[in-house]
Write a protein that holds these residues in place. Structure first.
Motif, PDB file in Angstrom:
ATOM      1  N   GLU A 135       0.779  -1.051   0.054  1.00 35.70           N
ATOM      2  CA  GLU A 135      -0.086   0.277   0.034  1.00 35.70           C
ATOM      3  C   GLU A 135       1.032   1.371   0.027  1.00 35.70           C
ATOM      4  O   GLU A 135       0.309   2.097  -0.633  1.00 35.70           O
ATOM      5  N   VAL A 136       1.735   1.257   1.034  1.00 33.38           N
ATOM      6  CA  VAL A 136       2.812   2.428   1.053  1.00 33.38           C
ATOM      7  C   VAL A 136       3.695   2.685  -0.324  1.00 33.38           C
ATOM      8  O   VAL A 136       3.609   3.692  -0.985  1.00 33.38           O
ATOM      9  N   ALA A 137       4.036   1.499  -0.968  1.00 34.86           N
ATOM     10  CA  ALA A 137       4.545   1.603  -2.287  1.00 34.86           C
ATOM     11  C   ALA A 137       3.758   1.814  -3.523  1.00 34.86           C
ATOM     12  O   ALA A 137       4.230   1.754  -4.538  1.00 34.86           O
ATOM     13  N   ARG A 138       2.395   1.945  -3.193  1.00 35.20           N
ATOM     14  CA  ARG A 138       1.522   2.066  -4.415  1.00 35.20           C
ATOM     15  C   ARG A 138       1.429   0.840  -5.259  1.00 35.20           C
ATOM     16  O   ARG A 138       1.540   1.229  -6.605  1.00 35.20           O
ATOM     17  N   GLU A 139       1.410  -0.439  -4.754  1.00 37.02           N
ATOM     18  CA  GLU A 139       1.518  -1.460  -5.500  1.00 37.02           C
ATOM     19  C   GLU A 139       0.376  -2.102  -5.475  1.00 37.02           C
ATOM     20  O   GLU A 139       0.095  -3.340  -4.488  1.00 37.02           O
ATOM     21  N   PRO A 140      -1.063  -1.798  -5.715  1.00 41.21           N
ATOM     22  CA  PRO A 140      -2.096  -2.457  -5.381  1.00 41.21           C
ATOM     23  C   PRO A 140      -2.456  -3.773  -5.977  1.00 41.21           C
ATOM     24  O   PRO A 140      -2.875  -4.789  -5.292  1.00 41.21           O
ATOM     25  N   LYS A 141      -1.766  -4.101  -7.224  1.00 41.16           N
ATOM     26  CA  LYS A 141      -1.980  -5.539  -7.715  1.00 41.16           C
ATOM     27  C   LYS A 141      -1.352  -6.462  -7.097  1.00 41.16           C
ATOM     28  O   LYS A 141      -1.513  -7.635  -7.001  1.00 41.16           O
ATOM     29  N   VAL A 142       0.041  -6.023  -6.479  1.00 38.72           N
ATOM     30  CA  VAL A 142       0.775  -6.818  -5.437  1.00 38.72           C
ATOM     31  C   VAL A 142       0.021  -7.382  -4.332  1.00 38.72           C
ATOM     32  O   VAL A 142       0.050  -8.568  -3.876  1.00 38.72           O
ATOM     33  N   ALA A 143      -0.559  -6.067  -3.847  1.00 36.91           N
ATOM     34  CA  ALA A 143      -1.361  -6.303  -2.690  1.00 36.91           C
ATOM     35  C   ALA A 143      -2.639  -7.041  -2.814  1.00 36.91           C
ATOM     36  O   ALA A 143      -2.559  -7.974  -1.882  1.00 36.91           O
ATOM     37  N   LEU A 144      -3.281  -7.143  -3.838  1.00 36.96           N
ATOM     38  CA  LEU A 144      -4.160  -8.082  -4.228  1.00 36.96           C
ATOM     39  C   LEU A 144      -3.753  -9.774  -4.438  1.00 36.96           C
ATOM     40  O   LEU A 144      -4.385 -10.681  -3.887  1.00 36.96           O
ATOM     41  N   GLN A 145      -2.510  -9.770  -4.937  1.00 36.36           N
ATOM     42  CA  GLN A 145      -2.017 -11.191  -5.226  1.00 36.36           C
ATOM     43  C   GLN A 145      -1.464 -11.762  -3.536  1.00 36.36           C
ATOM     44  O   GLN A 145      -1.720 -12.911  -3.467  1.00 36.36           O
ATOM     45  N   GLU A 171      -5.063 -12.793  -2.008  1.00 39.52           N
ATOM     46  CA  GLU A 171      -5.303 -14.050  -2.762  1.00 39.52           C
ATOM     47  C   GLU A 171      -4.649 -15.358  -2.201  1.00 39.52           C
ATOM     48  O   GLU A 171      -5.098 -16.339  -1.784  1.00 39.52           O
ATOM     49  N   HIS A 172      -3.247 -15.013  -2.003  1.00 35.52           N
ATOM     50  CA  HIS A 172      -2.398 -16.000  -1.515  1.00 35.52           C
ATOM     51  C   HIS A 172      -2.528 -16.334   0.006  1.00 35.52           C
ATOM     52  O   HIS A 172      -2.638 -17.535   0.299  1.00 35.52           O
ATOM     53  N   MET A 173      -3.022 -15.296   0.623  1.00 32.74           N
ATOM     54  CA  MET A 173      -3.330 -15.399   2.061  1.00 32.74           C
ATOM     55  C   MET A 173      -4.534 -16.230   2.167  1.00 32.74           C
ATOM     56  O   MET A 173      -4.578 -17.199   3.098  1.00 32.74           O
ATOM     57  N   ILE A 174      -5.498 -15.841   1.458  1.00 33.52           N
ATOM     58  CA  ILE A 174      -6.889 -16.755   1.461  1.00 33.52           C
ATOM     59  C   ILE A 174      -6.395 -18.305   0.984  1.00 33.52           C
ATOM     60  O   ILE A 174      -7.222 -19.148   1.678  1.00 33.52           O
ATOM     61  N   HIS A 175      -5.694 -18.497   0.052  1.00 29.18           N
ATOM     62  CA  HIS A 175      -5.389 -19.830  -0.407  1.00 29.18           C
ATOM     63  C   HIS A 175      -4.728 -20.558   0.699  1.00 29.18           C
ATOM     64  O   HIS A 175      -4.725 -21.978   1.008  1.00 29.18           O
ATOM     65  N   GLN A 176      -3.808 -19.808   1.730  1.00 28.12           N
ATOM     66  CA  GLN A 176      -3.146 -20.515   2.843  1.00 28.12           C
ATOM     67  C   GLN A 176      -4.346 -20.695   3.891  1.00 28.12           C
ATOM     68  O   GLN A 176      -3.766 -21.044   5.223  1.00 28.12           O
ATOM     69  N   ASN A 177      -5.372 -20.605   3.841  1.00 25.06           N
ATOM     70  CA  ASN A 177      -6.450 -20.666   4.741  1.00 25.06           C
ATOM     71  C   ASN A 177      -6.339 -19.714   6.091  1.00 25.06           C
ATOM     72  O   ASN A 177      -6.618 -19.934   7.217  1.00 25.06           O
ATOM     73  N   ARG A 178      -5.709 -18.525   5.648  1.00 28.65           N
ATOM     74  CA  ARG A 178      -5.380 -17.620   6.833  1.00 28.65           C
ATOM     75  C   ARG A 178      -6.717 -16.538   6.848  1.00 28.65           C
ATOM     76  O   ARG A 178      -6.780 -15.599   5.556  1.00 28.65           O
ATOM     77  N   PRO A 179      -7.481 -16.258   7.804  1.00 30.85           N
ATOM     78  CA  PRO A 179      -8.663 -15.435   7.822  1.00 30.85           C
ATOM     79  C   PRO A 179      -8.272 -13.977   7.628  1.00 30.85           C
ATOM     80  O   PRO A 179      -7.417 -13.853   8.385  1.00 30.85           O
TER      81      PRO A 179
END
Length: 592
Positions: free
Chosen positions: A484-494, A497-505
């Motif tokens: 967010e600080v680096a203005r990289e929203p696409k990386v943040a969304l990735q 998604e990886h976080m949800i895939h790792q079953n982390r709420p």
């Protein structure tokens, strides 16, 4: 009345019945020969008094001659016109049997003496008298349960004998001697009584110890050590509450309170410390000062210990101040406990002074004390001092652990030295790889977030996942925050998604970072999807409205504001000000 004729193994005993005037002859066998060494002679005798008449002069002379013959004191034992039988034996001194209790047998009032026989009615009468004796004279029956005849009445000599028996843990002999001395009015000294009390408590005989204690109080033969022994025993066999109850009952008695000293108070404070009862410990501390007693080094050490364990650091510091004001030098453990209390209270300067005093006195602080001071200095922004204490810790032979490194990294982070924190983290990974914990990784991720180093944050995240341990939601949030600080929203969304895939709420902080990142990246569809997925929340709606207004999407912000009010969510001050500004512009009359 009886008469003994002869000094042979078998002697005749004449029994005279006052009612009938008849004389009955019985044969009594002696139990053994007289020992060659000094001995205590126990004689079984019958003193019969009926109707308050002591008998004829002949009977008195016979009784006196028997007493003189066997070395017994010239003393008549008359209790409620009753008849008391004492079993005869010859007992040697210096053995456990010498002073053991023989007394009145509970199984039978009349002991078995060979061929001795009595009339049936006489036996029943004696049993009734003995029962009445035990019922009406509890104190004397207790003494008769375990007694010996004294061969001497010298208090000093008998006290030494009682002291020797108690130290040798000969409980029966010591207790029998004490009861016999009490019966004959011979008072043992305080040292012998306390030794007997300790012997009984070592053998877990609390009831007997309490009886001896009451006897000592009655005879005014008590010291502070006596009270300490009893109070500790009560706490051990019962609980702290029972010991406190007895203590305050004794303290209320002004006559007994004069025997209390600082040792008694220390005993009770120690009892409270064992169960972490800091409330009663503080109460005893106040009572100690009210009784004009000065606390000792042990007193304040116990107080500091229990207060620190119970997280009453303010009281621990008060006890330490009073200790130093009284000119007492605290010990090693006390100083370390006070250091912990100072760091928890934010008094890093006092903690640093105590640590320096320990080093100057030649005392070696433990690693916990060093870590506490380093952490306290780091929180106070004293980075340079924190690293100096770290060097002292290394020179003292202590090896830094994860807590040490986290304190140093935290000091650099709070001082806004984020680059130095990352450099130190990399050094720790190279030199002390085994001590690197996820907590240290999180501190490094926080520095990456502040600097906007999203690529470094991703690298650290992959290292954490490669360890095989479960990565927390907070760690993923820090990486998303760096994006967010680096203005990289696409990386943040990735990362999301990886976080949800790792079953982390995901939590509210995850959604806030994503919404802010997507708004600044103009990913409006993604923002709408995130807003539809989460449950209505005032913080998320406020962040959405702020971002929309700042990006010039006022109409979308108005729609979200209407939805927010529909859900009954309360806008913050900034949202309310923005909406008032834009809504007032819409309702103002247009110029023609």
């Amino acid at each position: 009345m009886f008469k003994i004729l002869g000094n042979s193994p078998a002697s005749s005993v004449y029994l005279c019945s006052p009612n009938s005037g008849k004389i009955k002859t019985c044969l009594v066998k002696a139990k053994g020969k007289r020992p060659t060494h000094s001995a205590l002679v126990e004689l079984n005798m019958v003193s019969a008094f009926v109707g308050g008449h002591a008998g004829s002069k002949f009977m008195k002379r016979r009784r006196a001659s028997i007493n003189l013959l066997y070395g017994l004191p010239r003393k008549d034992f008359l209790v409620n016109n009753a008849v008391t039988f004492v079993e005869s034996s010859l007992v040697s001194e210096g053995t456990e049997k010498s002073t053991s209790s023989i007394g009145v047998r509970e199984e039978s009032i009349v002991p078995s003496w060979g061929n001795v026989t009595f009339e049936q009615d006489r036996v029943l009468k004696l049993e009734e008298d003995a029962t009445q004796l035990r019922t009406t004279s509890k104190e004397l029956s207790t003494v008769l349960d375990n007694r010996v005849w004294l061969g001497e009445t010298d208090e000093e000599m008998l006290s030494k004998r009682l002291l020797t028996l108690s130290r040798s843990n000969k409980v029966r002999s010591a207790l029998g001697l004490y009861r016999s001395m009490e019966l004959f009015g011979v008072k043992p000294n305080i040292h012998a009584c306390n030794s007997l009390l300790s012997c009984l408590l070592r053998k877990q005989l609390l009831d007997d110890a309490l009886k001896v204690f009451e006897s000592m109080r009655k005879n005014d033969v008590v010291t502070a050590h006596t009270y300490s022994l009893i109070l500790k025993a009560i706490a051990y066999h019962h609980d702290c509450k029972s010991a406190l109850k007895l203590f305050f009952e004794l303290e209320e008695d002004c006559k007994l309170k004069k025997d209390f000293d600082v040792v008694v108070y220390n005993t009770m404070i120690s009892v409270c410390c064992k169960v972490n009862n800091w409330v009663e410990a503080e109460r005893l501390w106040r009572c100690l000062k009210e009784s004009n007693h000065a606390g000792s080094k042990v007193t304040y050490s116990l107080l500091v210990s229990v207060f620190v364990r119970c997280s009453r650091n303010d009281l621990a510091l008060d006890a330490y101040y009073e200790m130093t004001q009284n000119g007492l030098k605290p010990g090693h453990d006390t100083m370390q406990a006070v250091i912990g209390a100072c760091t928890k209270e934010g008094k890093w300067d006092l903690a640093l002074c105590i640590l320096q005093d320990m080093l100057e006195s030649g005392l070696k602080p433990n690693q916990i004390a060093f870590n506490s001071v380093i952490n306290s200095l780091g929180k106070a922004g004293k980075v340079k001092l924190a690293f100096e204490i770290y060097k002292l810790m290394r020179s003292s032979g202590h090896k830094p652990d994860a807590y040490t490194w986290n304190a140093l990294l935290g000091a650099l982070y709070r001082a806004s030295r984020y680059a130095d924190a990352l450099w130190l983290f990399e050094s720790i990974k190279v030199q002390e790889r085994s001590t690197v914990s996820f907590h240290l990784y999180d501190t490094a991720l926080m520095s990456c977030q502040k600097l906007g180093l999203w690529d470094k944050a991703l690298q650290l995240l992959w290292q954490m996942e490669a360890s095989g341990k479960l990565v927390s939601t907070e760690s993923y949030n820090l990486v998303i925050g760096a994006c967010e600080v680096a203005r990289e929203p696409k990386v943040a969304l990735q990362v999301y998604e990886h976080m949800i895939h790792q079953n982390r709420p995901a939590d509210i902080f995850t959604h806030l970072s994503l919404i802010r990142a997507c708004i600044w990246g103009s990913l409006w569809n993604e923002v709408e999807e995130i807003l539809d997925q989460v449950s209505p929340n005032a913080s998320i709606y406020n962040a959405y409205i702020h971002g929309m207004c700042l990006r010039g999407r006022v109409e979308s912000a108005k729609q979200v504001y209407q939805k927010m009010r529909k859900y009954g969510l309360e806008p913050d001050g900034k949202t309310r000000a923005l909406m008032l500004q834009y809504l007032s512009n819409d309702t103002s009359p247009r110029k023609r």
